[in-house]
Each structure stands twice: as structure tokens, then as C-alpha cells.
Design a protein around this motif. Structure first.
Motif, PDB file in Angstrom:
ATOM      1  N   SER A   1      37.754  41.257  41.598  1.00  0.00           N
ATOM      2  CA  SER A   1      37.760  41.721  40.210  1.00  0.00           C
ATOM      3  C   SER A   1      37.476  40.575  39.238  1.00  0.00           C
ATOM      4  N   SER A   2      37.784  39.340  39.646  1.00  0.00           N
ATOM      5  CA  SER A   2      37.463  38.214  38.765  1.00  0.00           C
ATOM      6  C   SER A   2      35.998  37.808  38.904  1.00  0.00           C
ATOM      7  N   VAL A   3      35.384  38.154  40.024  1.00  0.00           N
ATOM      8  CA  VAL A   3      33.977  37.829  40.245  1.00  0.00           C
ATOM      9  C   VAL A   3      33.085  38.930  39.675  1.00  0.00           C
ATOM     10  N   LEU A   4      33.470  40.178  39.897  1.00  0.00           N
ATOM     11  CA  LEU A   4      32.751  41.325  39.332  1.00  0.00           C
ATOM     12  C   LEU A   4      33.484  41.727  38.062  1.00  0.00           C
ATOM     13  N   ARG A   5      32.934  41.413  36.927  1.00  0.00           N
ATOM     14  CA  ARG A   5      33.663  41.539  35.670  1.00  0.00           C
ATOM     15  C   ARG A   5      33.380  42.835  34.914  1.00  0.00           C
ATOM     16  N   SER A   6      32.983  43.879  35.564  1.00  0.00           N
ATOM     17  CA  SER A   6      32.725  45.126  34.860  1.00  0.00           C
ATOM     18  C   SER A   6      34.020  45.918  34.693  1.00  0.00           C
ATOM     19  N   GLU A   7      34.010  46.840  33.746  1.00  0.00           N
ATOM     20  CA  GLU A   7      35.171  47.706  33.515  1.00  0.00           C
ATOM     21  C   GLU A   7      35.454  48.548  34.754  1.00  0.00           C
ATOM     22  N   LYS A   8      34.400  49.000  35.418  1.00  0.00           N
ATOM     23  CA  LYS A   8      34.540  49.796  36.649  1.00  0.00           C
ATOM     24  C   LYS A   8      35.250  48.984  37.732  1.00  0.00           C
ATOM     25  N   ALA A   9      34.881  47.707  37.865  1.00  0.00           N
ATOM     26  CA  ALA A   9      35.497  46.838  38.878  1.00  0.00           C
ATOM     27  C   ALA A   9      36.993  46.691  38.609  1.00  0.00           C
ATOM     28  N   ILE A  10      37.374  46.556  37.365  1.00  0.00           N
ATOM     29  CA  ILE A  10      38.784  46.396  37.011  1.00  0.00           C
ATOM     30  C   ILE A  10      39.563  47.668  37.354  1.00  0.00           C
TER      31      ILE A  10
END
Length: 168
Positions: free
Chosen positions: A94-103
Motif C-alpha cells: 500500500s505504500s508502494v501502490l499509492r492509489s485510493e483503491k490500493a489503500i
């Protein structure tokens, strides 16, 4: 993430090398990014993913995964080995993929890992209770079998003859 459709994340958790992991292809689908892009981000930030966060499956492990999980059959002929992410590795994604969907997906996945741990803990408690009950039953059966054996021994003792006694 919509409240109407909630995926069953527990079915996406596998056990490899004694660890509960999720496969890169499943995570890419959940995060709505191509698997290739997910892997690129991980490789660009490889220092964030030590061996206890993420590891690459061996060919044997990949074949086992494909054999046991029909939805991952597309990996069968892939020359690239899948990456497996532990709970900490998924959190690091989640820190590498910073999209709202990832979170949002990361929150759901973390909850799934927590439920998975709770189920395992409940199973251990149930196992202990069953073993305790089994021990009590074994003691009761041993007691009953000892009593039956004692009755058999008294049955087999010689009896006094019945009837008229004659002199020899």
C-alpha cells in the motif's frame, strides 16, 4: 470499495514455506493494476520487501499452486515466477501502490488476515477442548473395562458343586 460486493479474501490466502501469503496475480486484480506494473513497483522498491515480506515461488511451488487453484491456471505457461506476499508484504504494497483503491483493498486484506488468524486460534482452542473430552472418555472407558474384567474373573472362579454328595 463498494459495500454491495465484498470479496472473500480468505480464499486468496495460501500457505507456502510455513507462511500465509497472497499471490501477486490476485493482489494485482484486487488493486486493479496489471501484474506487471505491481511487480515493477516492487522491484523498484525492493529494499522495502525483505524475505519475510515477499519471496518468489519456486517452479515446484508454482506448479503446486496452479494444480490446486484453477483460477490461477494462466500462470501455468508463464516463464515468470509469481511473487508471494506475507501480511507485512501486503501492507508494504500500500505504500508502494499509492492509489485510493490500493489503500481500500489493503484495509480489507488486513482484516482478512486478522479473521484468518482468529479462525486458526479458535480451531486450536476447539482442538484442546476435544482432547480434554477425549481424555475423560478414555478414562471412563478404562474404568468400565476394568469393572467388566473384574466381573469376568469372578465368573471364572470354581464353584461349589450343587446336588447330592456321595462318599467315595
Amino acid at each position: 470499495m463498494t459495500d454491495i460486493i465484498k470479496p472473500d479474501y480468505e480464499t486468496l490466502i495460501f500457505t507456502f514455506r510455513g507462511r500465509k501469503v497472497m499471490i501477486d496475480a490476485d493482489l494485482a486484480l484486487l488493486y486493479e493494476v496489471p501484474t506487471k506494473a505491481l511487480k515493477q513497483q516492487v522491484k523498484r522498491n525492493i529494499e522495502r520487501f525483505p524475505e519475510d515480506f515477499m519471496f518468489e515461488l519456486t517452479t515446484t511451488e508454482k506448479n503446486e499452486l496452479v494444480t490446486n487453484c484453477d483460477r490461477l491456471e494462466s500462470l501455468k505457461h508463464s516463464s515468470v515466477l509469481p511473487m508471494a506476499f506475507t501480511e507485512q508484504g501486503v501492507s508494504m504494497l500500500s505504500s508502494v501502490l499509492r492509489s485510493e483503491k490500493a489503500i481500500q483493498m489493503n484495509i480489507g486484506i488486513m482484516r482478512a488476515f486478522a479473521r484468518y488468524r482468529a479462525i486458526l486460534t479458535e480451531n486450536e482452542e476447539l482442538k484442546k477442548e476435544i482432547q480434554t473430552l477425549d481424555n475423560k472418555l478414555n478414562q471412563a472407558f478404562r474404568f468400565l473395562l476394568d469393572k467388566i474384567d473384574a466381573l469376568q474373573e469372578t465368573k471364572n472362579q470354581p464353584r461349589n458343586p450343587v446336588g447330592l454328595k456321595t462318599k467315595k
